[in-house]
Motif scaffolding. Structure first.
Motif, PDB file in Angstrom:
ATOM      1  N   UNK A   1     -21.071  40.501  78.944  1.00  0.00           N
ATOM      2  CA  UNK A   1     -21.132  41.746  78.167  1.00  0.00           C
ATOM      3  C   UNK A   1     -20.450  42.913  78.872  1.00  0.00           C
ATOM      4  N   UNK A   2     -19.992  42.699  80.085  1.00  0.00           N
ATOM      5  CA  UNK A   2     -19.300  43.788  80.789  1.00  0.00           C
ATOM      6  C   UNK A   2     -17.813  43.829  80.438  1.00  0.00           C
ATOM      7  N   UNK A   3     -17.366  42.910  79.568  1.00  0.00           N
ATOM      8  CA  UNK A   3     -15.928  42.777  79.321  1.00  0.00           C
ATOM      9  C   UNK A   3     -15.461  43.598  78.123  1.00  0.00           C
ATOM     10  N   UNK A   4     -14.173  43.907  78.136  1.00  0.00           N
ATOM     11  CA  UNK A   4     -13.549  44.586  77.003  1.00  0.00           C
ATOM     12  C   UNK A   4     -12.107  44.111  76.867  1.00  0.00           C
ATOM     13  N   UNK A   5     -11.659  44.021  75.591  1.00  0.00           N
ATOM     14  CA  UNK A   5     -10.253  43.703  75.337  1.00  0.00           C
ATOM     15  C   UNK A   5      -9.535  44.976  74.939  1.00  0.00           C
ATOM     16  N   UNK A   6      -8.401  45.219  75.577  1.00  0.00           N
ATOM     17  CA  UNK A   6      -7.604  46.413  75.296  1.00  0.00           C
ATOM     18  C   UNK A   6      -6.210  45.973  74.872  1.00  0.00           C
ATOM     19  N   UNK A   7      -5.843  46.295  73.644  1.00  0.00           N
ATOM     20  CA  UNK A   7      -4.486  46.008  73.192  1.00  0.00           C
ATOM     21  C   UNK A   7      -3.582  47.145  73.635  1.00  0.00           C
ATOM     22  N   UNK A   8      -2.495  46.799  74.312  1.00  0.00           N
ATOM     23  CA  UNK A   8      -1.612  47.856  74.831  1.00  0.00           C
ATOM     24  C   UNK A   8      -0.382  48.083  73.965  1.00  0.00           C
ATOM     25  N   UNK A   9      -0.280  47.399  72.800  1.00  0.00           N
ATOM     26  CA  UNK A   9       1.003  47.410  72.090  1.00  0.00           C
ATOM     27  C   UNK A   9       1.157  48.544  71.086  1.00  0.00           C
ATOM     28  N   UNK A  10       0.066  49.168  70.667  1.00  0.00           N
ATOM     29  CA  UNK A  10       0.152  50.076  69.520  1.00  0.00           C
ATOM     30  C   UNK A  10       0.607  51.485  69.895  1.00  0.00           C
ATOM     31  N   UNK A  11       0.270  51.933  71.117  1.00  0.00           N
ATOM     32  CA  UNK A  11       0.496  53.347  71.446  1.00  0.00           C
ATOM     33  C   UNK A  11       1.543  53.525  72.543  1.00  0.00           C
ATOM     34  N   UNK A  12       2.080  54.732  72.605  1.00  0.00           N
ATOM     35  CA  UNK A  12       3.091  55.064  73.609  1.00  0.00           C
ATOM     36  C   UNK A  12       2.434  55.185  74.985  1.00  0.00           C
ATOM     37  N   UNK A  13       3.224  55.061  76.066  1.00  0.00           N
ATOM     38  CA  UNK A  13       2.669  55.191  77.418  1.00  0.00           C
ATOM     39  C   UNK A  13       1.883  56.485  77.613  1.00  0.00           C
ATOM     40  N   UNK A  14       2.379  57.594  77.068  1.00  0.00           N
ATOM     41  CA  UNK A  14       1.680  58.868  77.265  1.00  0.00           C
ATOM     42  C   UNK A  14       0.304  58.844  76.599  1.00  0.00           C
ATOM     43  N   UNK A  15       0.258  58.315  75.387  1.00  0.00           N
ATOM     44  CA  UNK A  15      -1.027  58.236  74.674  1.00  0.00           C
ATOM     45  C   UNK A  15      -1.975  57.292  75.411  1.00  0.00           C
ATOM     46  N   UNK A  16      -1.423  56.178  75.896  1.00  0.00           N
ATOM     47  CA  UNK A  16      -2.240  55.217  76.638  1.00  0.00           C
ATOM     48  C   UNK A  16      -2.823  55.878  77.883  1.00  0.00           C
ATOM     49  N   UNK A  17      -1.966  56.561  78.625  1.00  0.00           N
ATOM     50  CA  UNK A  17      -2.392  57.186  79.874  1.00  0.00           C
ATOM     51  C   UNK A  17      -3.534  58.166  79.622  1.00  0.00           C
ATOM     52  N   UNK A  18      -3.358  58.975  78.605  1.00  0.00           N
ATOM     53  CA  UNK A  18      -4.367  59.980  78.275  1.00  0.00           C
ATOM     54  C   UNK A  18      -5.688  59.334  77.849  1.00  0.00           C
ATOM     55  N   UNK A  19      -5.599  58.349  76.967  1.00  0.00           N
ATOM     56  CA  UNK A  19      -6.821  57.751  76.420  1.00  0.00           C
ATOM     57  C   UNK A  19      -7.559  56.930  77.478  1.00  0.00           C
ATOM     58  N   UNK A  20      -6.811  56.232  78.330  1.00  0.00           N
ATOM     59  CA  UNK A  20      -7.477  55.450  79.379  1.00  0.00           C
ATOM     60  C   UNK A  20      -8.155  56.399  80.377  1.00  0.00           C
ATOM     61  N   UNK A  21      -7.547  57.573  80.583  1.00  0.00           N
ATOM     62  CA  UNK A  21      -8.207  58.575  81.420  1.00  0.00           C
ATOM     63  C   UNK A  21      -9.574  58.943  80.868  1.00  0.00           C
ATOM     64  N   UNK A  22      -9.631  59.152  79.559  1.00  0.00           N
ATOM     65  CA  UNK A  22     -10.920  59.486  78.933  1.00  0.00           C
ATOM     66  C   UNK A  22     -11.890  58.310  79.020  1.00  0.00           C
ATOM     67  N   UNK A  23     -11.355  57.094  78.866  1.00  0.00           N
ATOM     68  CA  UNK A  23     -12.211  55.912  79.014  1.00  0.00           C
ATOM     69  C   UNK A  23     -12.796  55.871  80.427  1.00  0.00           C
ATOM     70  N   UNK A  24     -11.974  56.257  81.411  1.00  0.00           N
ATOM     71  CA  UNK A  24     -12.455  56.281  82.795  1.00  0.00           C
ATOM     72  C   UNK A  24     -13.643  57.212  82.963  1.00  0.00           C
ATOM     73  N   UNK A  25     -13.583  58.362  82.287  1.00  0.00           N
ATOM     74  CA  UNK A  25     -14.714  59.298  82.380  1.00  0.00           C
ATOM     75  C   UNK A  25     -15.978  58.690  81.779  1.00  0.00           C
ATOM     76  N   UNK A  26     -15.793  57.953  80.691  1.00  0.00           N
ATOM     77  CA  UNK A  26     -16.956  57.313  80.055  1.00  0.00           C
ATOM     78  C   UNK A  26     -17.540  56.248  80.990  1.00  0.00           C
ATOM     79  N   UNK A  27     -16.650  55.463  81.615  1.00  0.00           N
ATOM     80  CA  UNK A  27     -17.134  54.431  82.543  1.00  0.00           C
ATOM     81  C   UNK A  27     -17.893  55.089  83.700  1.00  0.00           C
ATOM     82  N   UNK A  28     -17.325  56.182  84.209  1.00  0.00           N
ATOM     83  CA  UNK A  28     -17.967  56.863  85.344  1.00  0.00           C
ATOM     84  C   UNK A  28     -19.337  57.411  84.967  1.00  0.00           C
TER      85      UNK A  28
END
Lengths: 404, 404
Positions: free
Chosen positions: B372-399
């Motif tokens: 249950x600790x796993x997650x699938x992340x599709x990297x194909x839909x968004x641009x690198x900038x959008x990915x970078x920004x959104x993963x940053x926010x995901x990092x805050x949620x994980x923290x």
């Protein structure tokens, strides 16, 4: 002593019992015969391609690809694209108020029947069908382990008393009917018969799977509202339509109408089977229904089919033996002849093919107790002159096969 | 005393046990969350529509409708149109000599998996799958009453010793693998691993269902021959390909390669399910494969996906907790992160969505014993900038969700 497998033996995949022994089929052999050069085939239910509205369909594809291209190539939803569901609801609402949310798109009616079977049937369940009925529906139900029981019919379709008796005896999971221009008989249930059947189904609380691919192909100008439109029936009927006989069988688009929670189950089953139907094709059919005049197209096609029905009816009457019975379809694609006791249409087929004419022996349309003297003749594919000539040759074959 | 049904009660259709309770699903709820405005979703495996070769696809539809229009709108055959089967055979023959007669066309890989299940599975049969594996395949097998057993994997895919042990214990009907750029992990089995797995399957005589929808989407220039191409494997493997990830998911065209009599069973099952796939779409894909440069298109798409994979890999590494594991896919669409013991990606999802980012919790990809600790992340839909920004926010949620 165990004998090791010979390395020459090809590997054999395990095959599920539902398909055991079905690698080939007598029907496949029949269609192969019917496709031989020089054979005029009345075997398949193949629309005449010269009657396709190719220009309108092409215009619809063009429009979709140039206006909705990215969406058309992307994933859609299992329920079906909303534009198509709205067009389907609009057409259905002529007889039965229908909202787009009550529509589930399928890849032709065949997939619709399979989705219904997936959603509803358990192994051992009984499905009551008309005797005779559409054989590909029987297959979709049979591979789910269902047992088909044929219910007696007359020229007005399934007999209500026989239906009620069969329900009492067999406790069916569902009843499957093709009330209008039926396949294989071409018969249509009159309104009173529909009402009597609806009354039986409501009293016994058995759901109806109503298959209506041919209903619009009327030769009289009259159309029949589906049984689903009768009071109390819409909530207990899954009604299937198809664009195959009206626009194109190659495009593989049909839909189901239902109400209530079964709609969710139908969508889940559709997703398990094929995720969704082609989005390009769905949007194209929606565009076609929105912009082309399908009614005018169907009227034109039906006019041509009527002439061919007339040609076949006129040609076949004099060549049938005494005591034979032939239906007189007021629409659809098929005419059904029962030569009567002592004839076997399957046995006769080889001689018919040798004489350059093919039909579909009727035994395959019976869930049980086949009448082997029957044959299905599709009148839609050939011109009146070709029909007249080929039925004449069929007559000679029948005459050469005297009642045994 | 019997209580008559209240007339207010809506009619309820009987539902087969295989779909009981499946009117809605947690996954449906997740995708609904992911589709909310303002949410950057990595949940679906959705190709970027801006990368579709819309012009080439449109040209192929145009050509088919103007040169093969009547045929495209007519019935075809269950096996698939010959031009498409020839193109499929041509592509497959790069790794594995294939004749058009060994191809069966399906409406996407999903229908292919369902056809295989129909043709081969009996209720109670065991199917061995990678742990984790593609969940829609699990569903296609499960609705046939099969029992899924997950086999342990490492970063090189399924572990041969674990596979052999599972075969010994469970006597599976078949093994289902996605060897290249796997869904959900993005992992690829190296050649030695493929050979070891093939050796196990031949020794134990268990057939392989090999799913290869992503194989061409390579970020390194290298591609992997399917396991079916290893010595002795082609006759005991059903290999599935799809155009969904290479050309368009909306067109719903895929195919299977097999040998021997199972090909007939697959065609009969396909006919029972949906008669045939859209002839328009089949001929169009054939034309596209014949005239467009699919390899160049896929190389272009893969180049873009590689940049996005790089962006996601770079962004996620610093935000993962100690002891987390993340895959580094060399192709395909998905990256797989295991946060490690004490994390629950499903529980965390609500906060992630509130922070404007969505992923697919990994539990749903396990046939059994979900991590249950796993997650699938599709990297194909968004641009690198959008990915970078959104993963940053995901990092805050994980923290904000320290290990429990």
């Amino acid at each position: 002593m165990t004998v090791p497998d010979s390395p020459q033996q090809p590997y054999r995949f395990p095959v599920a019992a539902r398909y055991a022994g079905m690698e080939s089929s007598p029907l496949k052999d029949i269609f192969a015969l019917a496709a031989l050069d020089g054979v005029t085939s009345f075997a398949g239910g193949i629309p005449d391609p010269d009657l396709f509205a190719l220009e309108d369909v092409t215009a619809a594809y063009d429009w979709v690809l140039s206006h909705q291209g990215h969406r058309a190539l992307q994933y859609g939803v299992s329920e079906g694209e909303v534009e198509l569901r709205e067009q389907a609801a609009r057409r259905l609402s002529r007889d039965l108020p229908t909202d787009a949310s009550q529509i589930r798109v399928t890849s032709g009616s065949q997939e619709g029947l399979f989705v219904v079977a997936q959603a509803m049937l358990e192994p051992g369940d009984v499905v009551l069908v008309e005797s005779p009925t559409y054989l590909a529906a029987v297959q979709a139900f049979s591979v789910h382990g269902a047992r088909m029981i044929g219910v007696d019919t007359d020229d007005d379709g399934v007999i209500p008393e026989a239906l009620e008796e069969a329900i009492r005896i067999h406790h069916p999971r569902m009843v499957y009917l093709i009330p209008t221009f039926q396949n294989p008989t071409g018969r249509t249930m009159p309104v009173e018969r529909r009402q009597a059947v609806a009354e039986v189904l409501q009293r016994t609380d058995v759901p109806l799977i109503e298959d209506d691919p041919y209903g619009a192909l009327s030769f009289t100008g009259s159309t029949w509202a589906p049984i689903a439109a009768l009071p109390g029936m819409s909530e207990r009927t899954i009604l299937l339509n198809s664009m195959s006989k009206l626009m194109s069988p190659g495009v593989r688009i049909g839909w189901m109408r239902a109400e209530g929670t079964i709609l969710d189950t139908l969508a889940v089953a559709k997703a398990a089977i094929s995720m969704q139907s082609s989005v390009v094709d769905q949007l194209t059919v929606a565009r076609y229904l929105e912009t082309a005049d399908l009614d005018a197209h169907v009227a034109r096609v039906s006019g041509v089919y009527r002439e061919r029905r007339d040609a076949m009816a006129a040609a076949i009457a004099p060549v049938l033996p005494d005591g034979a019975h032939v239906t007189h379809p007021e629409g659809g694609m098929f005419l059904w002849a029962a030569l009567g006791e002592g004839y076997d249409a399957q046995v006769m087929l080889a001689d018919a093919v040798a004489a350059g004419v093919a039909y579909l022996p009727g035994w395959s349309f019976f869930a049980d107790h086949p009448d082997r003297s029957t044959m299905r003749l599709s009148f839609v594919t050939h011109s009146p002159a070709v029909i007249d000539d080929a039925i004449g040759r069929l007559g000679e074959v029948i005459a050469a096969h005297p009642r045994s």
